[in-house]
Design an enzyme around this catalytic site. Structure first.
Site, mmCIF file in Angstrom:
data_model
loop_
_atom_site.group_PDB
_atom_site.id
_atom_site.type_symbol
_atom_site.label_atom_id
_atom_site.label_comp_id
_atom_site.label_asym_id
_atom_site.label_seq_id
_atom_site.Cartn_x
_atom_site.Cartn_y
_atom_site.Cartn_z
ATOM 1 N N ASP A 1 0.849 -1.198 0.000
ATOM 2 C CA ASP A 1 0.000 0.000 0.000
ATOM 3 C C ASP A 1 0.881 1.244 0.000
ATOM 4 O O ASP A 1 1.061 1.912 1.022
ATOM 5 C CB ASP A 1 -0.918 -0.033 1.225
ATOM 6 N N ASP B 1 -14.549 -8.958 -2.016
ATOM 7 C CA ASP B 1 -14.877 -7.531 -1.971
ATOM 8 C C ASP B 1 -16.294 -7.337 -1.437
ATOM 9 O O ASP B 1 -17.238 -7.070 -2.188
ATOM 10 C CB ASP B 1 -14.730 -6.935 -3.378
ATOM 11 N N HIS C 1 32.719 -20.854 18.482
ATOM 12 C CA HIS C 1 34.109 -20.513 18.206
ATOM 13 C C HIS C 1 34.176 -19.057 17.760
ATOM 14 O O HIS C 1 33.308 -18.581 17.024
ATOM 15 C CB HIS C 1 34.646 -21.431 17.097
ATOM 16 N N ASN C 2 35.192 -18.320 18.225
ATOM 17 C CA ASN C 2 35.314 -16.897 17.870
ATOM 18 C C ASN C 2 33.969 -16.182 18.070
ATOM 19 O O ASN C 2 33.487 -15.465 17.193
ATOM 20 C CB ASN C 2 35.780 -16.724 16.427
ATOM 21 N N GLU D 1 33.647 -18.239 23.519
ATOM 22 C CA GLU D 1 35.089 -18.004 23.512
ATOM 23 C C GLU D 1 35.400 -16.522 23.688
ATOM 24 O O GLU D 1 34.772 -15.668 23.050
ATOM 25 C CB GLU D 1 35.702 -18.502 22.200
ATOM 26 N N ASP E 1 38.700 -14.246 23.342
ATOM 27 C CA ASP E 1 40.089 -14.174 22.892
ATOM 28 C C ASP E 1 40.668 -12.859 23.419
ATOM 29 O O ASP E 1 40.428 -11.795 22.849
ATOM 30 C CB ASP E 1 40.116 -14.206 21.356
ATOM 31 N N HIS F 1 40.435 -10.897 17.358
ATOM 32 C CA HIS F 1 41.217 -11.994 16.793
ATOM 33 C C HIS F 1 42.632 -11.473 16.532
ATOM 34 O O HIS F 1 42.845 -10.673 15.630
ATOM 35 C CB HIS F 1 40.579 -12.506 15.502
ATOM 36 N N GLU G 1 40.896 -17.584 25.960
ATOM 37 C CA GLU G 1 42.172 -17.651 25.234
ATOM 38 C C GLU G 1 42.993 -16.454 25.727
ATOM 39 O O GLU G 1 42.745 -15.316 25.340
ATOM 40 C CB GLU G 1 41.943 -17.586 23.722
#
Length: 840
Positions: free
Chosen positions: A211, A247, A372-373, A402, A404, A417, A452
């Site tokens: 619309d 309608d 991971h990461n 994790e 890091d 990272h 880590e």
């Protein structure tokens, strides 16, 4: 408790120093020129949700935050009837399309305080004094701030959900609390709507998007264009007939007949013919137009293998029958169709949507959903690090994330990272804004923080401080009880956070803590410390041969740089304050299966890179199974996967590896299998391993399993509904869908099956094909039902999928809700199937 943060800012569109300068009252702003008295009164007398909703309907002037220098004052108002938030547009040129509404169903989360990347970046810049602040701007209190996390779904398959944050500042904490409370309530209400109500809401949203002139009606040509966009191919003569039937109010647009929202929903439903359901309905209603509650009970007991009562059947008729027939306890075909698209006939066992497994076995007996990461939103070379990435993982049931950790420039540790161009986020922000508020919001079972640690001793001490001061009692710090002889259970660590990290030997840890205590005492007595308290001596070192051997492969630096870096590392400096927080998941180097068995240190765990772990699976599968009965092990993707692609978790699950870490931000088969594995057991992130991976008997998952556990699954792919188009499709494109069924688990069960292609029909394709699937090891088996678009010239794009464990399948006629590859719902897209088991 951390002190609320404040920051001075100069907002855009704000009055100058000489115009209506706001007066301060403590830490709050006094917006005298636009904060009306009726708003204050409403806040004070607010005693119920109705009062809050009424307050939001009147609206409030809030500051929209884009960055430290970009603040915009806008009025935000709740449109309760349409469940939307309306707000004033920005001052963009007329030619630029401006979105001035926000649908409540698009709100993913509502957070009070500074809990987003934008607010954290502002706080970081101010605290680091990177930005010189003006002399007399407004003073913003964190308690006045809140963020709306928006997740807008693409209208095409593969488009995913585009998440963003709307960061706002209220005049004071009362107004902030009203908006947070009201929006959280509305989001919860929308999420609780039954499936069929969500269908109609979805249809109305499609109507509103079509619309363009906002006059509330669509003429015939606009309706035809919209149903094409919704993947329906229909001849104009049939469409015209259905349009005229819908309608009823005889509205017009110009001189053309037009449908309003309600009429369009009726028009749309009239397009969906389900001959498959009509045949079932006719069979169980004995050819009558209406089905009795007794006939419905016969269908559910006989075909669906459901143990139902007559009262349950009457309740279903009351819930799903749209006509007055429900007053007589009768179900029409329309009501039956709505019932067969509801959660009552979901393919997933409803008992498994709650925690149903024994949660008092050792933690080594469970698969654990792991990331991971976790901090990355993209690849591991140039991707953005974000606190939001942790929140997303935790909301998906992840139980091992994790961190890091590296030294930050300002003395505060950061997460990113290493040796790459990924952005950095502060360790303390991750702990305060993601871990603390979301650790147990979606699961009450233990959360593991996989550290880590690349930080200096000084910044390790800062990490320890943040962990203790922010998490408090959530952090499990009790020393290991070696007399237990095995890992405690997930229930034992109920709502507790565990650290997985390197740890000093107990004598060195004790010596280091004593030395630190002496230094602190000397400084408090005004005496000169023999050495700065941030330094560390031999008592703070651990031989690298005793530490976790995971670091070389997790880094994505060039191999020669990593090798050179590793040669220089002989001893790792560990802060005693951090070491003492590590207990039941001490990271150690893996030497051999025999040595691990002889050591008997069940509270230690090792991490294995992808290539090394695959070598164990190929050559020492039985030994790895035995090892994982008593020790935790973590598997992570190869550092060569710089695009953050994923390893296949199935071979590692087959050998009992508990923590198989995946990049949650990267969709694909591995994350699909992860979804199938961890949607079971209430989605709590802990799944009990198959009995043969826990028993005292030796088990080799690579050997021929024989036929002791063999079953045959007869899966009939009957039809589909509302299948979305691929991203980038044009208005006139109509898909040619087919279904792949991927079977994975034990190597003996690996299989791939395929239906025929249905041409030019993504709206209600019918396949009606029986696929016979032999399964020799059901406890290991996952099935991924994938809908693709057949192409003769390019890729067969994935349009939706649903992955499910064999043990979670329900028999009979079943509704299969489709998801995108990230696990987000594609509602109302679905498959309709029939499931039957036979034992051989």
């Amino acid at each position: 408790m951390m002190r609320p943060r404040t920051v001075r800012v100069v907002p855009r569109d704000a009055p100058t120093h000489h115009e209506h300068r706001p007066k301060r009252r403590g830490l709050h702003l006094h917006f005298e020129n636009f904060y009306h008295s009726w708003e204050r009164e409403a806040v004070e007398r607010s005693k119920s949700v109705e009062d809050v909703i009424g307050f939001l309907k009147k609206g409030s002037l809030l500051w929209k935050v884009k960055s430290l220098s970009k603040w915009y004052r806008r009025k935000y108002t709740l449109d309760f009837e349409h469940l939307k938030i309306n707000y004033e547009p920005s001052h963009k040129p007329v030619c630029v399309e401006r979105n001035t509404t926000l649908d409540i169903s698009d709100i993913h989360d509502v957070r009070k305080g500074w809990k987003t990347d934008i607010f954290n970046r502002i706080a970081s810049k101010v605290e680091k004094r990177i930005v010189k602040l003006p002399s007399s701007p407004p003073l913003v209190d964190e308690r006045n701030c809140f963020s709306i996390i928006i997740g807008v779904r693409s209208r095409h398959a593969g488009g995913g959900i585009n998440k963003s944050s709307l960061d706002l500042v209220a005049p004071d904490e009362h107004v902030c609390d009203m908006w947070v409370r009201g929006l959280q309530h509305l989001v919860a209400v929308v999420r609780s709507l039954e499936q069929e109500k969500n269908y109609d809401r979805w249809l109305k949203r499609q109507f509103q998007s079509a619309d363009k002139d906002n006059n509330g009606v669509l003429d015939f040509d606009e309706c035809v264009d919209l149903i094409k966009q919704l993947n329906i191919q229909l001849d104009k003569q049939t469409a015209k007939k259905l349009f005229q039937a819908a309608d009823t109010d005889k509205r017009t647009k110009g001189d053309q007949p037009a449908l309003d929202e309600r009429e369009f929903v009726t028009f749309y439903h009239s397009l969906l013919k389900r001959p498959d359901l009509e045949a079932i309905f006719q069979r169980y209603s004995n050819g009558e137009l209406l089905m009795t509650s007794e006939e419905l009970a016969d269908f559910l007991r006989g075909e669906q293998k459901m143990n139902v009562t007559s009262d349950f059947c009457r309740e279903m008729i009351e819930t799903y029958e749209p006509s007055e027939s429900k007053l007589a306890g009768l179900l029409s075909h329309d009501g039956f169709q709505m019932f067969m698209s509801s959660k009552q006939v979901h393919i997933f066992n409803p008992e498994h949507s709650m925690v149903y497994q024994d949660m008092e076995q050792p933690m080594t007996h469970y698969f654990i959903a792991s990331s991971h990461n976790t901090y990355l939103l993209g690849n591991q070379l140039t991707g953005m690090s974000s606190v939001e990435a942790y929140i997303i993982a935790l909301q998906k049931g992840c139980r091992c994330v994790e961190l890091d950790c590296w030294d930050g420039d300002d003395g505060e540790p950061v997460i990113y990272h290493g040796y790459t161009l990924t952005s950095k986020i502060r360790f303390c922000d991750v702990i305060s804004d993601a871990i603390k508020p979301y650790a147990f919001q979606y699961s009450e079972y233990p959360l593991i923080l996989s550290i880590e640690n690349h930080c200096s001793v000084h910044q390790q001490a800062r990490m320890a401080h943040h962990l203790k001061s922010i998490l408090g009692d959530m952090l499990f710090v009790t020393p290991v009880d070696e007399s237990l002889g095995k890992m405690p259970s997930p229930k034992h660590f109920h709502k507790k956070i565990l650290l997985k990290a390197k740890k000093l030997p107990s004598d060195k840890e004790k010596q280091g803590l004593q030395a630190l205590t002496q230094k602190v005492g000397a400084m408090m007595d005004g005496k000169k410390s023999p050495r700065p308290s941030t330094e560390c001596d031999e008592s703070c070192t651990v031989d690298e041969s005793e530490s976790d051997n995971s670091e070389p492969e997790t880094g994505s630096a060039p191999e020669e740089l990593t090798a050179k870096h590793d040669k220089k590392k002989k001893k790792k400096m560990i802060a005693p304050a951090l070491s003492v927080l590590v207990n039941y998941i001490k990271a150690v180097h893996f030497h051999s299966f025999e040595q691990s068995q002889l050591a008997g240190k069940w509270w230690t765990m090792s991490s294995f890179g992808e290539s090394k772990a695959l070598g164990f699976v190929a050559d020492h599968a039985a030994e790895l199974v035995e090892y994982n009965k008593h020790q935790l092990s973590r598997i992570y993707p190869s550092g060569k996967r710089q695009d953050s692609s994923n390893l296949n978790p199935v071979p590692f699950w087959n050998t009992g590896c508990q923590i198989v870490a995946l990049n949650y931000q990267t969709p694909g088969k591995p994350t699909s299998y992860n979804q199938g594995m961890f949607r079971r057991n209430g989605g709590c992130g802990y799944v009990l391993k198959p009995a043969m991976l826990r028993s005292v008997d030796r088990f080799d998952p690579t050997a021929d399993p024989g036929d002791m556990f063999r079953q045959t699954l007869k899966l009939r792919i009957i039809s589909g509904a509302y299948i979305p188009k691929p991203a980038g499709s044009s208005l006139d494109d109509i898909i040619d869908p087919y279904v792949n069924v991927y079977v994975t688990g034990h190597p003996a069960d690996e299989n791939k099956l395929k239906t025929a292609v249905v041409k030019n029909n993504g709206f209600n394709p019918v396949w009606d094909e029986l696929l016979t699937i032999p399964v020799r090891m059901p406890d290991f088996c996952l099935l991924d039902l994938v809908v693709r678009d057949h192409s003769t010239t390019g890729s067969n794009y994935i349009l939706g999928h649903y992955c499910i464990h064999f043990d979670d399948l329900m028999p009979g006629y079943r509704y299969v809700p489709l998801e995108d590859m990230e696990g987000n719902s594609l509602s109302p897209a679905s498959l309709f199937v029939h499931v039957e088991f036979s034992h051989q």
